[in-house]
Scaffold this active site. Structure first.
Site, mmCIF file in Angstrom:
data_model
loop_
_atom_site.group_PDB
_atom_site.id
_atom_site.type_symbol
_atom_site.label_atom_id
_atom_site.label_comp_id
_atom_site.label_asym_id
_atom_site.label_seq_id
_atom_site.Cartn_x
_atom_site.Cartn_y
_atom_site.Cartn_z
ATOM 1 N N ASP A 125 40.313 17.145 47.745
ATOM 2 C CA ASP A 125 39.977 16.477 48.996
ATOM 3 C C ASP A 125 39.834 14.974 48.836
ATOM 4 O OD1 ASP A 125 37.686 16.657 47.465
ATOM 5 O OD2 ASP A 125 36.674 18.073 48.779
ATOM 6 N N ASN A 185 25.694 24.107 51.059
ATOM 7 C CA ASN A 185 25.927 25.035 52.171
ATOM 8 C C ASN A 185 27.066 26.008 51.854
ATOM 9 O OD1 ASN A 185 28.138 23.392 52.311
ATOM 10 N ND2 ASN A 185 27.750 22.611 54.372
ATOM 11 N N HIS A 219 30.014 25.282 50.727
ATOM 12 C CA HIS A 219 31.385 24.828 50.981
ATOM 13 C C HIS A 219 32.151 24.714 49.663
ATOM 14 C CE1 HIS A 219 30.161 20.278 50.864
ATOM 15 N NE2 HIS A 219 30.769 20.563 49.745
ATOM 16 N N GLU A 231 33.890 23.482 55.276
ATOM 17 C CA GLU A 231 32.508 23.638 55.711
ATOM 18 C C GLU A 231 32.304 25.000 56.375
ATOM 19 O OE1 GLU A 231 30.493 21.593 54.639
ATOM 20 O OE2 GLU A 231 30.804 19.519 55.258
HETATM 21 C C1 GLP Z 1 31.601 17.481 47.737
HETATM 22 C C2 GLP Z 1 33.016 17.915 47.323
HETATM 23 C C3 GLP Z 1 33.020 19.299 46.732
HETATM 24 C C4 GLP Z 1 31.911 19.441 45.727
HETATM 25 C C5 GLP Z 1 30.577 19.259 46.400
HETATM 26 C C6 GLP Z 1 29.399 19.411 45.458
HETATM 27 O O1 GLP Z 1 31.274 17.770 49.027
HETATM 28 N N1 GLP Z 1 33.934 17.845 48.398
HETATM 29 O O2 GLP Z 1 34.290 19.549 46.153
HETATM 30 O O3 GLP Z 1 31.963 20.704 45.116
HETATM 31 O O4 GLP Z 1 30.541 17.956 46.935
HETATM 32 O O5 GLP Z 1 29.085 18.172 44.865
HETATM 33 P P1 GLP Z 1 28.216 18.030 43.565
HETATM 34 O O6 GLP Z 1 29.027 18.561 42.459
HETATM 35 O O7 GLP Z 1 27.985 16.547 43.419
HETATM 36 O O8 GLP Z 1 26.975 18.781 43.797
#
Ligand code: GLP
Length: 253
Positions: free
Chosen positions: A67, A136, A138, A143
């Protein structure tokens, strides 16, 4: 689904690095699906070490990131493109022309989504998809929703995600409201999936992903329907998983 229980972030990252290195050893021209966020940073650090110490070769590897924020150019230090340059792309022998991140600056995001899907298809599909998980539940930026979005698409970020990701920005207002993300079908098409989660904040999401009902309200739950998923969790992220599973270092079901 295979769950690897580890003690902490370092051990989680090490187990993940073994799996990714093994994939590249067996298939040097692998197509990797990559994630951003704090979770995979340790994995990337370890892959860099393996590259530097025993020459893990990325020269034939192709990567597709999950993304990107809408409106962010690759030169913007907050962009996922920049993040990947800093944490992996510039530190191993990946060829720049083989590293793809969705274009958050594209004027027509629907067309960019189709172009990205087509590029993945032309590369032969994703061999191994690395995923983190949002609080959440995702994955990528898929989402919680009333339906699973199939292919690469524009997303409006949840307030919870904006709050969680504001730690990377000076102010919460600076977090972009939109992103472009691989869809659930793209992720499900990967031959292997590796989901990483660490820390107490992820315990609920991990429970929903692994033990909850399969529902677009917890997007990661779809992974229960994938035939080759490995989930690597640290002790805190595994807090809500059944105690009897944790008697074994690797639990398969
Ligand atoms: C973002 C990314 C996800 C990632 C998530 C968790 O929203 N788009 O791909 O898994 O954050 O982030 P973190 O690893 O910093 O907790």
């Amino acid at each position: 689904m295979r769950i690897i229980f580890t003690e902490d972030y370092e051990a989680m990252s090490r187990e993940a690095a073994k799996i990714v290195s093994g994939q590249l050893y067996l298939k040097p021209a692998s197509v990797l699906g990559l994630a951003t966020g704090s979770t995979p940073v340790g994995l990337y650090e370890m892959l860099i070490q393996v590259h530097e110490t025993i020459g893990l070769d990325f020269s034939s590897v192709t990567t597709f990131n999950l993304d990107e924020y809408v409106g962010m150019s690759p030169e913007n230090p907050q962009s996922y493109h920049y993040f990947m340059q800093e944490h992996l792309f510039s530190r191993v022998n990946l060829k720049p022309e083989n590293c793809f991140v969705p274009d958050g600056m594209a004027e027509d995001l629907a067309a960019e989504g189709r172009r990205y899907d087509e590029r993945i298809r032309q590369a032969g599909g994703i061999d191994l998809q690395v995923l983190g998980i949002g609080q959440n539940a995702h994955i990528g930026f898929n989402e919680p929703d009333i339906k699973f979005e199939a292919m690469t698409h524009k997303v409006r970020l949840d307030d919870e995600t904006i709050r969680a990701n504001s730690r990377f920005f000076a102010r919460a207002e600076d977090v972009p409201r939109y992103a472009i993300s691989l869809g659930i079908r793209n992720i499900m098409l990967a031959l292997r999936v590796l989901l990483l989660a660490n820390g107490a904040k992820k315990a609920e999401a991990v429970y929903k992903a692994v033990c909850g009902s399969v529902t677009p309200e917890a997007p990661a739950s779809i992974l229960q329907l994938h035939r080759d998923v490995t989930v690597i969790v640290d002790r805190e992220a595994a807090a809500h998983l059944p105690a009897e599973w944790k008697r074994e270092a690797v639990y398969t079901f």
